[in-house]
Design a protein around this motif. Sequence first.
Motif, PDB file in Angstrom:
ATOM      1  N   PRO B  74     -13.761  31.398 -23.821  1.00 54.48           N
ATOM      2  CA  PRO B  74     -13.346  30.514 -24.908  1.00 54.48           C
ATOM      3  C   PRO B  74     -14.500  30.376 -25.900  1.00 54.48           C
ATOM      4  O   PRO B  74     -15.664  30.356 -25.488  1.00 54.48           O
ATOM      5  CB  PRO B  74     -13.066  29.184 -24.207  1.00 54.48           C
ATOM      6  CG  PRO B  74     -13.834  29.246 -22.933  1.00 54.48           C
ATOM      7  CD  PRO B  74     -13.905  30.684 -22.538  1.00 54.48           C
ATOM      8  N   GLN B  96      -9.492  31.637 -28.245  1.00 54.50           N
ATOM      9  CA  GLN B  96      -9.281  30.197 -28.392  1.00 54.50           C
ATOM     10  C   GLN B  96      -9.502  29.502 -27.047  1.00 54.50           C
ATOM     11  O   GLN B  96      -9.235  30.094 -26.001  1.00 54.50           O
ATOM     12  CB  GLN B  96      -7.839  29.931 -28.857  1.00 54.50           C
ATOM     13  CG  GLN B  96      -7.528  30.446 -30.257  1.00 54.50           C
ATOM     14  CD  GLN B  96      -8.211  29.625 -31.330  1.00 54.50           C
ATOM     15  OE1 GLN B  96      -8.128  28.399 -31.310  1.00 54.50           O
ATOM     16  NE2 GLN B  96      -8.923  30.278 -32.230  1.00 54.50           N
ATOM     17  N   THR B  98      -7.978  27.747 -24.900  1.00 56.29           N
ATOM     18  CA  THR B  98      -6.821  27.279 -24.122  1.00 56.29           C
ATOM     19  C   THR B  98      -6.557  28.298 -23.019  1.00 56.29           C
ATOM     20  O   THR B  98      -6.922  29.473 -23.146  1.00 56.29           O
ATOM     21  CB  THR B  98      -5.543  27.171 -24.982  1.00 56.29           C
ATOM     22  OG1 THR B  98      -5.154  28.501 -25.386  1.00 56.29           O
ATOM     23  CG2 THR B  98      -5.772  26.304 -26.224  1.00 56.29           C
ATOM     24  N   GLU B 100      -3.707  29.517 -22.214  1.00 55.71           N
ATOM     25  CA  GLU B 100      -2.774  30.525 -22.728  1.00 55.71           C
ATOM     26  C   GLU B 100      -3.527  31.632 -23.468  1.00 55.71           C
ATOM     27  O   GLU B 100      -3.296  32.820 -23.235  1.00 55.71           O
ATOM     28  CB  GLU B 100      -1.744  29.881 -23.683  1.00 55.71           C
ATOM     29  CG  GLU B 100      -0.737  28.948 -23.008  1.00 55.71           C
ATOM     30  CD  GLU B 100      -1.378  27.667 -22.455  1.00 55.71           C
ATOM     31  OE1 GLU B 100      -2.362  27.170 -23.054  1.00 55.71           O
ATOM     32  OE2 GLU B 100      -0.930  27.193 -21.391  1.00 55.71           O
ATOM     33  N   GLU B 200       0.172  20.275 -17.289  1.00 54.69           N
ATOM     34  CA  GLU B 200      -0.109  19.773 -18.645  1.00 54.69           C
ATOM     35  C   GLU B 200      -1.343  18.865 -18.613  1.00 54.69           C
ATOM     36  O   GLU B 200      -1.362  17.858 -17.926  1.00 54.69           O
ATOM     37  CB  GLU B 200       1.099  19.048 -19.255  1.00 54.69           C
ATOM     38  CG  GLU B 200       1.481  17.706 -18.661  1.00 54.69           C
ATOM     39  CD  GLU B 200       2.235  17.841 -17.340  1.00 54.69           C
ATOM     40  OE1 GLU B 200       2.627  16.817 -16.773  1.00 54.69           O
ATOM     41  OE2 GLU B 200       2.426  18.989 -16.849  1.00 54.69           O
ATOM     42  N   GLU B 202      -4.936  17.961 -21.460  1.00 53.68           N
ATOM     43  CA  GLU B 202      -5.852  18.323 -22.541  1.00 53.68           C
ATOM     44  C   GLU B 202      -7.222  17.830 -22.121  1.00 53.68           C
ATOM     45  O   GLU B 202      -7.593  16.696 -22.392  1.00 53.68           O
ATOM     46  CB  GLU B 202      -5.404  17.687 -23.857  1.00 53.68           C
ATOM     47  CG  GLU B 202      -4.169  18.353 -24.422  1.00 53.68           C
ATOM     48  CD  GLU B 202      -3.770  17.778 -25.775  1.00 53.68           C
ATOM     49  OE1 GLU B 202      -4.638  17.174 -26.457  1.00 53.68           O
ATOM     50  OE2 GLU B 202      -2.606  17.926 -26.144  1.00 53.68           O
ATOM     51  N   THR B 212     -10.694  23.463 -16.516  1.00 51.29           N
ATOM     52  CA  THR B 212      -9.568  24.345 -16.156  1.00 51.29           C
ATOM     53  C   THR B 212      -8.526  23.600 -15.316  1.00 51.29           C
ATOM     54  O   THR B 212      -8.804  22.553 -14.741  1.00 51.29           O
ATOM     55  CB  THR B 212     -10.081  25.543 -15.336  1.00 51.29           C
ATOM     56  OG1 THR B 212     -11.045  25.064 -14.406  1.00 51.29           O
ATOM     57  CG2 THR B 212     -10.726  26.578 -16.230  1.00 51.29           C
TER      58      THR B 212
END
Lengths: 297, 297
Positions: B74, B96, B98, B100, B200, B202, B212
């Motif tokens: 990242p 990025q 994330t 994903e 889910e 953040e 992670t």
Amino acid sequence: MTSSTLNRACGADLYFKCEHLQKVGAFKARGAANAVLQLPEATALVATHSSGNHGAALAWAASERNIRCKVVMPDNAPDAKKRAVAAYGADIVLCQPTLEAREATLAKLVAETGAHVVPPFDDKRIIAGQGTVAQEIIGQCRELGFSPDLLVSPVGGGGLLAGIGLAVSALAPEVKVLGAEPAGADDAQRSFRRGERVTEQEPDTIADGLRTTLGVRNFSLICRHVNDIVTVSEAGILEALSLLWHRTKQWVEPSAAVGLAAVMEHRARFRNKRVVIVLTGGNMDLAAAATMLDGRG
Amino acid sequence: MTSSTLNRACGADLYFKCEHLQKVGAFKARGAANAVLQLPEATALVATHSSGNHGAALAWAASERNIRCKVVMPDNAPDAKKRAVAAYGADIVLCQPTLEAREATLAKLVAETGAHVVPPFDDKRIIAGQGTVAQEIIGQCRELGFSPDLLVSPVGGGGLLAGIGLAVSALAPEVKVLGAEPAGADDAQRSFRRGERVTEQEPDTIADGLRTTLGVRNFSLICRHVNDIVTVSEAGILEALSLLWHRTKQWVEPSAAVGLAAVMEHRARFRNKRVVIVLTGGNMDLAAAATMLDGRG
């Protein structure tokens, strides 16, 4: 401790003796313990002057024997060191950051209280105590099946270097002993080369533990038992310090980096040798370290 | 390592397992070595995604077998970790920050190069490798003549905690295993309590190694073999970090302080217990640490 990265970077086999992991975070615990353990039963109060680690060490050793302790400290001593002295229950008496002011303040304190003085370095008990680090090093190397070629130690007042020289000359005279000091506080090298103790110096170095002037007994022992004294630059100390933090993950103070700096700035003398480096202490605030690195520009 | 000061401060006997002194400065060397040593002879290229320490570990393990390595990182990964990956000769591919983006970038790379993927945590070889730390801890405690009451480990992706749980349940089932994670990245605790893997989140924590999300295999093993998961505050992580630096003189990164933070914030659970805390890594710039402490303001 060893680091394969540092070995590659220096072209030598380096072995770090971790005195920053010692009680009070510095080798000074050795000398202070040796001195305090020899005091008469009736001793009620000890005192000393110190830029920091010896003060904390004496405070610790005294508290272990339930003896009161007063420490004269220069007012520019690092906060971490002042806090350490206080944390072991000693009283701090601040003075100007000169040897004269330290000695005068201590003399006054002794006159008033009758305290027993345990000097920071120019003292047989202190020198013998610090020398135990070399006794340990020699024993630990033998356990690992080798004899070091060189033993490198920072030199300030000279208690540690004199003790190491004395111990090595008795136990493993084949091992060369080298002192290392900042070029900005090079009285030990000048004294050693001139064969006469030099006392005039205005120390200018980030290695706050090495700003003191070589003691009388220390000078005499170092002349007899130490092979040479080398100096290092301030940039070299900072580079070595950063390598120790980031590569060995050990939180050491600037004075402790002077041995590695010597190996890095005098590479040819150490090439392919087995070198033991004494990491002398680890008493520094992160904030102080960050400020110091900023000052590097 | 032990610290009498920290023992007094916490009212418990703490034993630190020093994985910041491991190869690549983190426990991740264990899993990566285990995975790479099991690859077929003909393997030419390995790849992974990692916020840092796994990347460096895979780069190191691959270089030891002369296998090429590519690491998807990242773009907010710490500079120290990027430099470490590069220093072991691996190629870095930024993406990025994330999960994903990391997975998509890695999939594309694999499609183009046919690289063998060694995932950072959701992998049997990785979990087994990380578990060797518990095998060592149990053995070392037995050598010292005691059995710990509790073993505390940070949890991010869960490779380490799952491996520890597995090893402890097989070798010393009487020892309780506790996971510790930042309240700002508490998916492991929520998953553990709900009995269902929560994906889910953040993450908002200075403990960059723990941002992670818990892996599938990891979640399953943790449910079976771990006693509980506790969370800690960011202030608690910073306090523990500062104590580790200044008291144990060990240069550890924020994620490594989460175990001590757990002992300090959940004091009653640990009182008078023998607690082994895994210090997971030590890869951080001093400059980054200074900035972090300033932000504490």
